[in-house]
Write a protein that holds these residues in place. Structure first.
Motif, PDB file in Angstrom:
ATOM      1  N   ASP A 159       0.826  -1.214   0.000  1.00 58.08           N
ATOM      2  CA  ASP A 159       0.000   0.000   0.000  1.00 58.08           C
ATOM      3  C   ASP A 159       0.859   1.262   0.000  1.00 58.08           C
ATOM      4  OD1 ASP A 159      -2.339  -1.427  -0.107  1.00 58.08           O
ATOM      5  OD2 ASP A 159      -2.882  -1.122   1.979  1.00 58.08           O
ATOM      6  N   ILE A 160       1.949   1.244   0.706  1.00 52.86           N
ATOM      7  CA  ILE A 160       2.839   2.410   0.747  1.00 52.86           C
ATOM      8  C   ILE A 160       3.551   2.586  -0.597  1.00 52.86           C
ATOM      9  CG2 ILE A 160       4.997   3.300   1.745  1.00 52.86           C
ATOM     10  CD1 ILE A 160       4.051   2.136   4.444  1.00 52.86           C
ATOM     11  N   LEU A 161       4.111   1.507  -1.120  1.00 54.08           N
ATOM     12  CA  LEU A 161       4.949   1.611  -2.304  1.00 54.08           C
ATOM     13  C   LEU A 161       4.178   1.676  -3.619  1.00 54.08           C
ATOM     14  CD1 LEU A 161       7.733  -0.903  -1.229  1.00 54.08           C
ATOM     15  CD2 LEU A 161       7.897   1.602  -1.282  1.00 54.08           C
ATOM     16  N   PHE A 162       3.144   0.876  -3.762  1.00 52.75           N
ATOM     17  CA  PHE A 162       2.428   0.823  -5.037  1.00 52.75           C
ATOM     18  C   PHE A 162       1.176   1.686  -5.069  1.00 52.75           C
ATOM     19  CE2 PHE A 162       4.694  -3.294  -5.244  1.00 52.75           C
ATOM     20  CZ  PHE A 162       5.349  -3.117  -6.441  1.00 52.75           C
ATOM     21  N   ARG A 163       0.584   1.896  -3.918  1.00 49.50           N
ATOM     22  CA  ARG A 163      -0.689   2.627  -3.880  1.00 49.50           C
ATOM     23  C   ARG A 163      -0.575   3.992  -3.208  1.00 49.50           C
ATOM     24  NH1 ARG A 163      -4.569  -2.614  -2.672  1.00 49.50           N
ATOM     25  NH2 ARG A 163      -4.072  -3.626  -4.650  1.00 49.50           N
ATOM     26  N   GLN A 164       0.629   4.358  -2.805  1.00 46.78           N
ATOM     27  CA  GLN A 164       0.946   5.655  -2.199  1.00 46.78           C
ATOM     28  C   GLN A 164       0.058   5.991  -0.999  1.00 46.78           C
ATOM     29  OE1 GLN A 164       0.711   5.543  -5.868  1.00 46.78           O
ATOM     30  NE2 GLN A 164       2.820   4.912  -5.609  1.00 46.78           N
ATOM     31  N   LYS A 165      -0.333   4.985  -0.248  1.00 44.88           N
ATOM     32  CA  LYS A 165      -1.086   5.237   0.982  1.00 44.88           C
ATOM     33  C   LYS A 165      -0.112   5.698   2.047  1.00 44.88           C
ATOM     34  CE  LYS A 165      -4.881   2.159  -0.042  1.00 44.88           C
ATOM     35  NZ  LYS A 165      -5.788   1.114   0.448  1.00 44.88           N
ATOM     36  N   ARG A 166      -0.584   6.586   2.919  1.00 49.05           N
ATOM     37  CA  ARG A 166       0.296   7.182   3.921  1.00 49.05           C
ATOM     38  C   ARG A 166      -0.272   7.172   5.334  1.00 49.05           C
ATOM     39  NH1 ARG A 166       3.255   6.273   0.596  1.00 49.05           N
ATOM     40  NH2 ARG A 166       4.278   7.622  -0.872  1.00 49.05           N
ATOM     41  N   SER A 167      -1.583   7.128   5.474  1.00 47.28           N
ATOM     42  CA  SER A 167      -2.182   7.307   6.803  1.00 47.28           C
ATOM     43  C   SER A 167      -2.834   6.020   7.314  1.00 47.28           C
ATOM     44  CB  SER A 167      -3.235   8.416   6.774  1.00 47.28           C
ATOM     45  OG  SER A 167      -4.367   8.004   6.036  1.00 47.28           O
ATOM     46  N   PHE A 168      -2.999   5.972   8.627  1.00 45.98           N
ATOM     47  CA  PHE A 168      -3.630   4.847   9.299  1.00 45.98           C
ATOM     48  C   PHE A 168      -4.993   4.544   8.668  1.00 45.98           C
ATOM     49  CE2 PHE A 168      -6.091   2.806  12.625  1.00 45.98           C
ATOM     50  CZ  PHE A 168      -5.192   1.896  13.149  1.00 45.98           C
ATOM     51  N   SER A 169      -5.799   5.570   8.458  1.00 40.04           N
ATOM     52  CA  SER A 169      -7.143   5.351   7.909  1.00 40.04           C
ATOM     53  C   SER A 169      -7.083   4.808   6.481  1.00 40.04           C
ATOM     54  CB  SER A 169      -7.974   6.633   7.965  1.00 40.04           C
ATOM     55  OG  SER A 169      -7.378   7.652   7.209  1.00 40.04           O
ATOM     56  N   GLU A 170      -6.107   5.235   5.690  1.00 38.83           N
ATOM     57  CA  GLU A 170      -5.971   4.694   4.337  1.00 38.83           C
ATOM     58  C   GLU A 170      -5.630   3.201   4.375  1.00 38.83           C
ATOM     59  OE1 GLU A 170      -4.461   8.313   1.514  1.00 38.83           O
ATOM     60  OE2 GLU A 170      -3.017   7.535   2.979  1.00 38.83           O
ATOM     61  N   PHE A 171      -4.725   2.814   5.279  1.00 35.85           N
ATOM     62  CA  PHE A 171      -4.386   1.392   5.408  1.00 35.85           C
ATOM     63  C   PHE A 171      -5.587   0.598   5.905  1.00 35.85           C
ATOM     64  CE2 PHE A 171      -0.126   3.341   6.549  1.00 35.85           C
ATOM     65  CZ  PHE A 171       0.415   3.182   5.286  1.00 35.85           C
ATOM     66  N   LEU A 172      -6.300   1.155   6.853  1.00 42.92           N
ATOM     67  CA  LEU A 172      -7.460   0.487   7.437  1.00 42.92           C
ATOM     68  C   LEU A 172      -8.548   0.248   6.392  1.00 42.92           C
ATOM     69  CD1 LEU A 172      -8.030  -0.478  10.313  1.00 42.92           C
ATOM     70  CD2 LEU A 172      -9.193   1.680  10.738  1.00 42.92           C
ATOM     71  N   ASN A 173      -8.631   1.108   5.390  1.00 42.57           N
ATOM     72  CA  ASN A 173      -9.664   0.991   4.359  1.00 42.57           C
ATOM     73  C   ASN A 173      -9.251   0.136   3.164  1.00 42.57           C
ATOM     74  OD1 ASN A 173     -11.646   2.519   5.679  1.00 42.57           O
ATOM     75  ND2 ASN A 173     -10.642   4.412   5.061  1.00 42.57           N
ATOM     76  N   SER A 174      -8.114  -0.535   3.248  1.00 42.75           N
ATOM     77  CA  SER A 174      -7.708  -1.429   2.165  1.00 42.75           C
ATOM     78  C   SER A 174      -8.711  -2.572   2.035  1.00 42.75           C
ATOM     79  CB  SER A 174      -6.307  -1.993   2.427  1.00 42.75           C
ATOM     80  OG  SER A 174      -5.359  -0.965   2.313  1.00 42.75           O
ATOM     81  N   SER A 175      -8.806  -3.128   0.868  1.00 40.81           N
ATOM     82  CA  SER A 175      -9.827  -4.147   0.590  1.00 40.81           C
ATOM     83  C   SER A 175      -9.677  -5.408   1.441  1.00 40.81           C
ATOM     84  CB  SER A 175      -9.826  -4.512  -0.894  1.00 40.81           C
ATOM     85  OG  SER A 175      -8.576  -5.043  -1.266  1.00 40.81           O
TER      86      SER A 175
END
Length: 139
Positions: free
Chosen positions: A30-46
């Protein structure tokens, strides 16, 4: 996940000691390929990681120097995560996993990534790493 290091000279054992569960690699994806940065972004992964597991894995990745935890410039109470050089260096491993899955998974993999990787792996990996390495150099 057991955070204790097992003293092994086997490189696969060493890697599995750190990435032995799916969540750790999915956060790095998520960090490297999807440019997610925040806790909530990680939490909302599929894949729907539980919040307690997410906290544990983020702390492990920070401890192992794969990511850096910092505060958001816009909201000082929000934490953002970004990869270190050690984390960026996971790109070749993750790309090989993508190509392997494309070959063997019934669903294949995203062709927007597999096609350039199959055409020129070194160039594609270098292009994927470049923005993260530039960000590191600016810090």
């Amino acid at each position: 996940m057991n955070n204790a290091r097992i003293e092994s000279t086997c490189p696969i054992s060493f890697t599995l000691d750190l990435f032995g569960d799916k969540w750790t690699l999915l956060i790095m994806r998520d960090i490297l390929f999807r440019q997610k940065r925040s806790f909530s972004e990680f939490l909302n992964s599929s894949e729907k990681i539980a919040s307690n597991i997410l906290v544990d894995r983020l702390n492990l990745l920070v401890k192992e120097d794969l990511i850096i935890k910092g505060t958001s410039p816009e909201n000082k109470s929000k934490f953002l995560y970004r990869p270190t050089q050690k984390g960026i260096d996971l790109f070749p491993l993750l790309c090989e996993m993508v190509l392997w899955a494309d070959r063997y998974s019934p669903k294949g993999a995203d062709k927007t990534l597999t096609k350039p990787l199959m055409a020129d792996r070194p160039k594609t990996i270098s292009q994927l790493k470049k923005p993260f390495e530039q960000q590191l150099n600016q810090s």
